[in-house]
Design a protein around this motif. Structure first.
Motif, PDB file in Angstrom:
ATOM      1  N   GLN A 143       0.840  -1.208   0.000  1.00 65.48           N
ATOM      2  CA  GLN A 143       0.000   0.000   0.000  1.00 65.48           C
ATOM      3  C   GLN A 143       0.872   1.254   0.000  1.00 65.48           C
ATOM      4  O   GLN A 143       0.631   2.185  -0.763  1.00 65.48           O
ATOM      5  CB  GLN A 143      -0.902   0.029   1.238  1.00 65.48           C
ATOM      6  CG  GLN A 143      -2.026  -0.976   1.220  1.00 65.48           C
ATOM      7  CD  GLN A 143      -3.284  -0.417   0.575  1.00 65.48           C
ATOM      8  OE1 GLN A 143      -3.240   0.542  -0.168  1.00 65.48           O
ATOM      9  NE2 GLN A 143      -4.404  -1.057   0.846  1.00 65.48           N
ATOM     10  N   SER A 271       0.159   5.552  11.426  1.00 70.32           N
ATOM     11  CA  SER A 271      -0.201   6.799  10.738  1.00 70.32           C
ATOM     12  C   SER A 271      -1.702   6.965  10.475  1.00 70.32           C
ATOM     13  O   SER A 271      -2.228   8.069  10.613  1.00 70.32           O
ATOM     14  CB  SER A 271       0.597   6.951   9.435  1.00 70.32           C
ATOM     15  OG  SER A 271       0.184   6.038   8.460  1.00 70.32           O
ATOM     16  N   ASN A 272      -2.405   5.893  10.102  1.00 70.40           N
ATOM     17  CA  ASN A 272      -3.846   6.094   9.834  1.00 70.40           C
ATOM     18  C   ASN A 272      -4.600   6.295  11.137  1.00 70.40           C
ATOM     19  O   ASN A 272      -5.554   7.073  11.201  1.00 70.40           O
ATOM     20  CB  ASN A 272      -4.428   4.936   9.003  1.00 70.40           C
ATOM     21  CG  ASN A 272      -4.925   3.770   9.836  1.00 70.40           C
ATOM     22  OD1 ASN A 272      -6.076   3.721  10.251  1.00 70.40           O
ATOM     23  ND2 ASN A 272      -4.033   2.825  10.132  1.00 70.40           N
ATOM     24  N   LEU A 341       0.828  -4.237   9.068  1.00 73.11           N
ATOM     25  CA  LEU A 341       0.848  -4.163  10.535  1.00 73.11           C
ATOM     26  C   LEU A 341       2.028  -4.951  11.112  1.00 73.11           C
ATOM     27  O   LEU A 341       2.140  -5.094  12.323  1.00 73.11           O
ATOM     28  CB  LEU A 341      -0.469  -4.688  11.135  1.00 73.11           C
ATOM     29  CG  LEU A 341      -1.769  -4.045  10.639  1.00 73.11           C
ATOM     30  CD1 LEU A 341      -2.963  -4.552  11.448  1.00 73.11           C
ATOM     31  CD2 LEU A 341      -1.707  -2.525  10.710  1.00 73.11           C
ATOM     32  N   SER A 416      -9.089   2.284   6.636  1.00 76.84           N
ATOM     33  CA  SER A 416      -7.901   2.896   6.032  1.00 76.84           C
ATOM     34  C   SER A 416      -7.667   2.496   4.587  1.00 76.84           C
ATOM     35  O   SER A 416      -6.937   3.187   3.873  1.00 76.84           O
ATOM     36  CB  SER A 416      -6.668   2.578   6.881  1.00 76.84           C
ATOM     37  OG  SER A 416      -6.555   1.180   7.088  1.00 76.84           O
TER      38      SER A 416
HETATM   39  C1  LIG Z   1      -4.660  -0.172   4.435  1.00 76.01           C
HETATM   40  C2  LIG Z   1      -3.642  -0.008   5.506  1.00 76.01           C
HETATM   41  N1  LIG Z   1      -4.042   0.305   6.734  1.00 76.01           N
HETATM   42  C3  LIG Z   1      -3.146   0.455   7.732  1.00 76.01           C
HETATM   43  C4  LIG Z   1      -1.798   0.270   7.526  1.00 76.01           C
HETATM   44  C5  LIG Z   1      -0.869   0.396   8.683  1.00 76.01           C
HETATM   45  O1  LIG Z   1      -0.015   1.486   8.626  1.00 76.01           O
HETATM   46  P1  LIG Z   1      -0.207   2.721   9.607  1.00 76.01           P
HETATM   47  O2  LIG Z   1      -0.230   2.159  10.990  1.00 76.01           O
HETATM   48  O3  LIG Z   1       0.951   3.594   9.350  1.00 76.01           O
HETATM   49  O4  LIG Z   1      -1.489   3.361   9.226  1.00 76.01           O
HETATM   50  C6  LIG Z   1      -1.331  -0.040   6.251  1.00 76.01           C
HETATM   51  C7  LIG Z   1       0.113  -0.185   6.004  1.00 76.01           C
HETATM   52  O5  LIG Z   1       0.569  -0.565   4.977  1.00 76.01           O
HETATM   53  C8  LIG Z   1      -2.286  -0.183   5.220  1.00 76.01           C
HETATM   54  O6  LIG Z   1      -1.888  -0.493   3.987  1.00 76.01           O
END
Ligand SMILES: Cc1ncc(COP(=O)(O)O)c(C=O)c1O
Length: 458
Positions: A143, A271-272, A341, A416
């Motif tokens: 992603q 981050s999300n 994750l 996300s």
């Molecule tokens: C759809 C999606 N959600 C969440 C995450 C987790 O990352 P972050 O904790 O930085 O949001 C990812 C990471 O690749 C992702 O692709």
């Protein structure tokens, strides 16, 4: 009785797109401890970071200003998909029989299919503005790599992506997507860097991890004048850029005549989760009661079982030492399907807020997470990314808990990303082939040996 919300989808016009990012460092009861140089043990300064990042991002990393203006050029690209919709999950509420209200902010409408372009576009913009022509990065599920590939294409930069090997094999179409946007992609550990060769010499069959891929991408950038390194999560400036999500959601909840009792997101690097939660945490810090829940996999239980300590951000030890919840930098999580994750640490801003009791965390087994994902898709239609499904599972759990307690809550979670490139994971779930991995204490103790001897947090 909770008030009825008549709209299914609460949308904002482009004119309501936030023009500033929100910096939670300005409001935190305790600011994060400094990031340390591994050689000297002293706080790192801008000069230490300059080989890897443009100065504007370094300044954002240490900024304590409450708001940072979003450049016009970035806003112009955001408008391709932002503002994103907020949904009232009425069909899910009925399917699970809850009396609570569930809302979700949907970031899967971006070109890359997740929240990641919110920071990718900003990072590409600042790098280009300061004269870099190429970015290197790591990606787990693909992603982040595809988001940066998209951003680099639109802004006009080259991009090289080190993709965690297990995802490189599980998600070939994420690779294709990065190729469409003109990026070069290699499986990590690769034989193209010292770091990759070192891991391969010790573990020829290594499935890879985000920590290893970060080592490779940092080494790539450090070795070339024209190249900067770009990280998709964890760092303060990345979380800052994601706050457009929560600021929009805040306005949309107001339009719906509601305010969340519970705010939920999944956490990889954070981050999300931060993007949705920080604008609401601003209210919590000011005294409003909100339950803020971070959801992580039981196979990589950083917030629920990892100590708060200084650790490297990567596996090989090329990055500065970061104060965070960690499972140890050489921890290689089981190859669960939520590739995004599988990271040993969590953002210092989030780690500090967990330490201060502003955020709580739960860890889930992947079979339970996929059960909730399918329940959600059956009611709401959208097939979620496995990462995002952790937040869905958290939201369904929060609704059930409220029902059992005889309460009616307003629950908001971050969806996300979509799972259109994750269908092999769904196939494994339906074939009964998903392995549930919860770590035993001995494995956690072994992994934590990697941080013995590093500077201590205070
Ligand atoms: C759809 C999606 N959600 C969440 C995450 C987790 O990352 P972050 O904790 O930085 O949001 C990812 C990471 O690749 C992702 O692709």
């Amino acid at each position: 009785m909770l008030e009825a919300v008549s709209e299914t989808k609460i949308v904002l016009p482009e004119s309501e797109l936030p023009t500033r990012w929100y910096n939670i460092a300005s409001d935190m009861p305790n600011r994060p401890q400094p990031v340390l140089h591994p050689g000297t043990g002293e706080p790192v300064g801008p000069d230490d970071l300059a080989p890897l990042f443009p100065m504007e991002l370094i300044l954002q990393e240490v900024s304590t200003e409450a708001e940072v203006a979003i450049p016009e050029e970035v806003l112009e690209i955001y408008k391709l998909w932002r503002p994103t919709p907020l949904y009232r999950a009425g069909r899910l509420e009925r399917a699970i029989g809850t009396k609570s209200r569930i809302f979700y902010k949907y970031e899967g409408v971006s070109p890359a299919g997740s929240h990641k372009p919110n920071t990718a576009v900003a990072q590409a913009f600042y790098n280009k503005a300061e004269g870099r022509t190429r970015l290197s990065t790591e990606t787990g599920a693909g992603q982040w790599g595809s988001a940066l590939a998209f951003a680099c294409k639109l802004v006009g930069l080259e991009c090289k992506v080190y993709m965690v090997k297990v995802s490189y094999e599980q998600k070939p179409f994420r690779r294709s997507l990065m190729h469409v946007w003109g990026s070069e992609v290699v499986a990590s550990p690769s034989d193209e860097t010292e770091s990759g060769r070192k891991v391969l010499a010790e573990h020829p069959d290594s499935p890879g991890s985000l920590g290893i891929a970060i080592s490779e991408a940092v080494e790539d950038a450090a070795g070339r004048e024209d190249t900067a390194y770009s990280l998709g999560s964890v760092l303060n400036h990345v979380l800052l850029h994601q706050t457009v999500i929560g600021q929009e959601a805040f306005k949309q909840m107001e339009l719906a005549g509601a305010f969340p009792d519970v705010v939920i997101g999944c956490v990889g690097g954070g981050s999300n989760f931060a993007g949705l939660a920080f604008p609401f945490l601003r209210e919590k810090i000011a005294g409003r009661e909100i339950d803020v829940l971070a959801c992580e996999p039981a196979a990589c239980p950083t917030l629920t079982r990892g100590p708060f300590a200084y650790d490297f951000g990567d596996t090989v030890g090329l990055t500065p030492l970061v104060p965070m919840h960690t499972l140890g930098h050489d921890f290689v999580p089981a190859p669960i399907h939520s590739g995004g994750l599988r990271y040993h640490g969590v953002a210092p801003l989030i780690s500090q807020l967990v330490l201060d009791g502003m955020i709580r965390a739960e860890a889930y087994l992947q079979h339970d997470v996929f059960t909730s994902a399918v329940e959600f898709a059956s009611a709401e239609g959208i097939v979620p990314a496995p990462e995002s499904a952790h937040a869905i599972h958290g939201a369904i759990g929060a609704a059930h808990q409220a029902d059992e307690a005889g309460e009616q809550k307003t629950i908001l979670f971050n969806l996300s990303g979509h799972g259109h490139f994750d269908m092999a994971a769904y196939d494994s779930f339906f074939a009964g082939k998903l392995e549930d991995v919860a770590l035993d204490e001995a494995e956690i103790e072994r992994a934590l040996k990697a941080i013995a001897g590093l500077p201590q947090t205070v």
